[in-house]
Scaffold this active site. Structure first.
Site, PDB file in Angstrom:
ATOM      1  N   ASP A  51      -3.654   3.790 -10.647  1.00 24.18           N
ATOM      2  CA  ASP A  51      -3.913   5.199 -11.147  1.00 24.18           C
ATOM      3  C   ASP A  51      -4.259   5.433 -12.752  1.00 24.18           C
ATOM      4  OD1 ASP A  51      -3.617   6.044  -8.365  1.00 24.18           O
ATOM      5  OD2 ASP A  51      -1.614   6.527  -8.752  1.00 24.18           O
ATOM      6  N   GLY A  61     -11.166   2.860 -11.852  1.00 23.96           N
ATOM      7  CA  GLY A  61     -12.516   3.221 -10.851  1.00 23.96           C
ATOM      8  C   GLY A  61     -13.610   4.048 -11.847  1.00 23.96           C
ATOM      9  N   HIS A 117      -9.934   5.232  -5.945  1.00 22.98           N
ATOM     10  CA  HIS A 117     -10.607   5.155  -7.107  1.00 22.98           C
ATOM     11  C   HIS A 117     -11.256   6.494  -7.045  1.00 22.98           C
ATOM     12  CE1 HIS A 117     -10.111   0.629  -7.690  1.00 22.98           C
ATOM     13  NE2 HIS A 117      -8.953   1.192  -7.564  1.00 22.98           N
ATOM     14  N   THR A 118     -11.093   7.277  -8.119  1.00 25.17           N
ATOM     15  CA  THR A 118     -11.844   8.491  -8.370  1.00 25.17           C
ATOM     16  C   THR A 118     -13.063   8.313  -9.364  1.00 25.17           C
ATOM     17  OG1 THR A 118      -9.770   9.790  -7.997  1.00 25.17           O
ATOM     18  CG2 THR A 118     -11.773  11.038  -8.579  1.00 25.17           C
ATOM     19  N   GLY A 150      -3.103  12.240  -1.559  1.00 23.24           N
ATOM     20  CA  GLY A 150      -3.076  13.701  -1.992  1.00 23.24           C
ATOM     21  C   GLY A 150      -1.393  14.073  -2.416  1.00 23.24           C
ATOM     22  N   LEU A 173      -6.440  10.738 -22.579  1.00 18.24           N
ATOM     23  CA  LEU A 173      -5.947  11.195 -23.954  1.00 18.24           C
ATOM     24  C   LEU A 173      -6.076  12.667 -23.969  1.00 18.24           C
ATOM     25  CD1 LEU A 173      -4.742  10.454 -26.413  1.00 18.24           C
ATOM     26  CD2 LEU A 173      -6.901  10.277 -27.470  1.00 18.24           C
ATOM     27  N   SER A 230     -10.915   7.257 -23.397  1.00 15.26           N
ATOM     28  CA  SER A 230     -11.651   8.091 -22.508  1.00 15.26           C
ATOM     29  C   SER A 230     -10.807   9.498 -22.538  1.00 15.26           C
ATOM     30  CB  SER A 230     -11.387   7.604 -20.683  1.00 15.26           C
ATOM     31  OG  SER A 230     -11.673   8.431 -20.108  1.00 15.26           O
ATOM     32  N   GLY A 243     -12.181  12.370 -20.543  1.00 10.05           N
ATOM     33  CA  GLY A 243     -12.509  13.166 -19.575  1.00 10.05           C
ATOM     34  C   GLY A 243     -12.895  12.365 -18.234  1.00 10.05           C
TER      35      GLY A 243
HETATM   36  P1  GDP Z   1      -7.637   4.444 -10.358  1.00  8.38           P
HETATM   37  O1  GDP Z   1      -7.039   4.048  -8.995  1.00  8.38           O
HETATM   38  O2  GDP Z   1      -6.797   3.558 -11.340  1.00  8.38           O
HETATM   39  O3  GDP Z   1      -9.314   4.239 -10.562  1.00  8.38           O
HETATM   40  O4  GDP Z   1      -7.289   5.906 -10.722  1.00  8.38           O
HETATM   41  P2  GDP Z   1      -7.382   7.236  -9.960  1.00  8.38           P
HETATM   42  O5  GDP Z   1      -8.651   7.469  -9.624  1.00  8.38           O
HETATM   43  O6  GDP Z   1      -6.597   7.340  -8.885  1.00  8.38           O
HETATM   44  O7  GDP Z   1      -6.990   8.271 -11.137  1.00  8.38           O
HETATM   45  C1  GDP Z   1      -7.596   8.766 -12.249  1.00  8.38           C
HETATM   46  C2  GDP Z   1      -7.952   9.931 -12.268  1.00  8.38           C
HETATM   47  O8  GDP Z   1      -8.207  10.540 -13.596  1.00  8.38           O
HETATM   48  C3  GDP Z   1      -9.192  10.430 -11.465  1.00  8.38           C
HETATM   49  O9  GDP Z   1      -9.174  11.622 -10.832  1.00  8.38           O
HETATM   50  C4  GDP Z   1     -10.280  10.453 -12.657  1.00  8.38           C
HETATM   51  O10 GDP Z   1     -11.210  11.254 -12.425  1.00  8.38           O
HETATM   52  C5  GDP Z   1      -9.334  11.028 -13.699  1.00  8.38           C
HETATM   53  N1  GDP Z   1      -9.663  10.389 -14.882  1.00  8.38           N
HETATM   54  C6  GDP Z   1     -10.084   9.394 -15.529  1.00  8.38           C
HETATM   55  N2  GDP Z   1     -10.264   9.198 -16.711  1.00  8.38           N
HETATM   56  C7  GDP Z   1      -9.988  10.509 -17.197  1.00  8.38           C
HETATM   57  C8  GDP Z   1      -9.909  11.052 -18.416  1.00  8.38           C
HETATM   58  O11 GDP Z   1      -9.982  10.186 -19.601  1.00  8.38           O
HETATM   59  N3  GDP Z   1      -9.561  12.332 -18.722  1.00  8.38           N
HETATM   60  C9  GDP Z   1      -9.096  13.007 -17.593  1.00  8.38           C
HETATM   61  N4  GDP Z   1      -8.908  14.394 -17.635  1.00  8.38           N
HETATM   62  N5  GDP Z   1      -9.298  12.821 -16.273  1.00  8.38           N
HETATM   63  C10 GDP Z   1      -9.744  11.289 -16.178  1.00  8.38           C
END
Ligand code: GDP
Length: 445
Positions: free
Chosen positions: A12, A16, A40-41, A322, A352, A432, A434
């Site tokens: 997480d 993604g 991955h979101t 969830g 960050l 990153s 956002g």
């Molecule tokens: P992955 O499994 O490693 O791809 O990670 P996830 O998708 O489970 O979790 C990362 C979450 O953080 C997702 O909801 C992303 O949209 C969000 N996200 C990723 N980078 C950033 C960031 O720099 N800032 C914020 N606020 N959200 C981020």
């Protein structure tokens, strides 16, 4: 160019999101291990997507995507994921997706077995996502499982499946099937696809389930190993996308609170389908604080109001399940260990922006175990006894989500980033700020 994007922490980290950003420079994006236990979101101009099985490159026009040999694939879930993308206007066809003929199929009985076993463990449960991943991998190594290539030969499939189900029934017999409440063991998209019900261990629906979803996916199944070797030979750039993070690796992670596959960069060429190929670049994704889903030691864990504030600020709820994620301060010993396992060349520091609300930012720099301090990452048994030793860095109290250049960041934010870089011992290239594709800044070209 052969590159891997991998997680440095517990998963997480935002892999993604980084794959979505960087895949513009690659012709092929491959998933190498795992199943639909991860999510991955990705947020981009096409919308917001949660990808469990599909490589994140599926959202890039012109990219080929490969679901590699090291994966375990719940074919009903994959069909659902394809439907969800198509509903948002993203086309998925054999022109942009190939599935390895050697990848394993994760069946409804794997899911059922996963649920029954977690329930049997009770208080000692390992925090499985209950999606059948561990039983599917176990069957692979028992040399009992079915592979995606089996979908192409329906006669052979019939006898393999019947033999497999006879064997599986023996395993399930030992469980009290009443414990399987909540098991969604066969997503029915029509009677032909119905597998088992919530609480029974009747496996008779599985052949129909396999036939139903298998027919839809058969056109995607290919010898992806040959495809990848040819792509590499013809100068194509290939990106491997790992699932979860270093600390959940089956061999080097916090076993048994790990996943059932190899989450490390060194495994990605094997899991994708080109075992002999050497990686040119490893990009490690590391979060500006810590989060963890599931069980096991988590030394930096915050509780109560402190945890709530960080969880809300970072929207830390599992993309696949969830579930509220456990959250805590950045963990230097764990991240340094993770970066070393991954052989990271460059780091991408994510989220960050989430820390803007903090007055001062805690960083765990060492562990205290039985009265002694260590900066190393110890065994799981010792981790359970470890207490975090914190240093506090100045907070930056500003919304940094619109910063696009290093010079835009407040001094305290850049000091925090440089501090982590030194502590972990790897250069941070991307920061990153956002979730959106362009919400990042480069610290080096
Ligand atoms: P992955 O499994 O490693 O791809 O990670 P996830 O998708 O489970 O979790 C990362 C979450 O953080 C997702 O909801 C992303 O949209 C969000 N996200 C990723 N980078 C950033 C960031 O720099 N800032 C914020 N606020 N959200 C981020």
């Amino acid at each position: 160019m052969l590159a891997a994007i991998v997680g440095v922490n517990w998963g997480d980290e935002g892999k993604g999101r980084m794959v979505d950003l960087l895949s513009q420079d690659y012709d092929v994006v491959c998933r190498c291990q795992g199943g639909n236990n991860a999510g991955h979101t990705v947020v981009n101009d096409k919308g917001r997507f949660i990808l469990n099985l599909l490589p994140s490159g599926i959202l890039r026009d012109g990219a080929m995507n490969v679901m590699g040999t090291g994966m375990v694939i719940d074919i009903a879930h994959l069909c659902g994921e394809i439907d969800a993308l198509e509903a948002k206007g993203v086309a998925v066809s054999p022109d942009n997706l190939k599935i390895s003929d050697k990848a394993m199929i994760c069946l409804p009985c794997h899911k059922l077995q996963d649920i029954l076993e977690e329930d049997r463990l009770g208080d000692k449960k390992q925090g499985s996502t209950r999606r059948g991943i561990a039983p599917a991998y176990s069957d692979k190594y028992m040399r009992k499982g079915l592979r995606m290539g089996d979908l192409l030969d329906t006669d052979a499939l019939a006898w393999k499946l019947s033999d497999f189900l006879a064997w599986k029934a023996l395993t399930l017999k030992g469980y009290d099937s009443g414990g399987a409440a909540g098991a969604d063991t066969g997503t029915a998209a029509g009677t032909a696809a119905t597998a088992t019900t919530d609480t029974d261990t009747d496996l008779s629906g599985i052949p129909g389930w396999v036939a139903h979803y298998g027919a839809r996916l058969a056109p995607f199944v290919a010898d992806t190993s040959e495809y990848l070797y040819e792509a590499l030979g013809s100068g194509k750039d290939i990106l491997f996308e790992a699932q979860l993070g270093a600390l959940r690796d089956i061999d080097y992670g916090i076993y048994p609170y790990t996943t059932s596959s190899q989450t490390l960069a060194a495994y990605t060429p094997i899991g994708a389908g080109i075992p002999g190929a050497k990686l040119d670049l490893v990009i490690g994704v590391m979060k500006a604080y810590s989060s963890s889903v599931g069980g096991g030691p988590f030394v930096v864990e915050m509780f109560g109001e402190e945890a709530k504030a960080l969880r809300e600020a970072g929207a830390e709820y599992g993309a696949a399940t969830g579930r509220p994620r456990r959250v805590g301060a950045f963990d230097v010993p764990a991240s340094r260990y993770g970066a070393r396992l991954q052989g990271v060349d460059q780091l991408a520091l994510t989220k960050l922006d989430v820390l803007s609300y903090m007055e001062k930012i805690p960083v765990c720099v060492a562990y205290e175990i039985d009265g002694e301090q260590t900066e190393n990452f110890p065994s799981v048994d010792k981790l359970f006894k470890a207490k975090p030793v914190f240093e506090y860095l100045e907070g930056f109290h500003t919304d940094i989500s619109l910063c696009r250049k290093a010079e835009d960041l407040p001094g305290a934010a850049i000091r925090y980033v440089r501090y982590l870089e030194r502590a972990v011992g790897c250069p941070i290239k991307y920061v990153s700020v956002g979730p959106g594709r362009d919400d990042y800044l480069l610290l080096q070209e």
